[in-house]
Design a protein around this motif. Structure first.
Motif: not given
Length: 73
Positions: A19-36
């Motif tokens: 779950n931690r890995s899934l969250l970090v990967d998803a956060a990386r994608e979301v932050f790249a698309e939408q910003g912090l």
């Protein structure tokens, strides 16, 4: 029967690490698309985990941002 050991603070159960890995990967994608400023709910949705799971692993957005950038360093 082998003695079962509980995970320590420094080690995670297999599902918790996943779950931690899934969250970090998803956060990386979301932050790249939408910003912090992207909503944490979107990160949890994209990772396929519940919001409570996300906040159990990363109590604040800053904790999640730190994890995203720590893996890049």
């Amino acid at each position: 029967m082998p003695k079962r050991t509980e995970p320590t603070r420094d080690t995670l159960r297999v599902d918790a690490e996943r779950n931690r890995s899934l969250l970090v990967d998803a956060a990386r994608e979301v932050f790249a698309e939408q910003g912090l400023q992207a909503p944490m709910n979107e990160v949890a949705r994209r990772a396929g985990v519940g919001v409570a799971t996300m906040f159990r692993r990363f109590p604040t957005k800053d904790d999640l941002i730190t994890a995203v950038f720590a893996e890049k360093m």
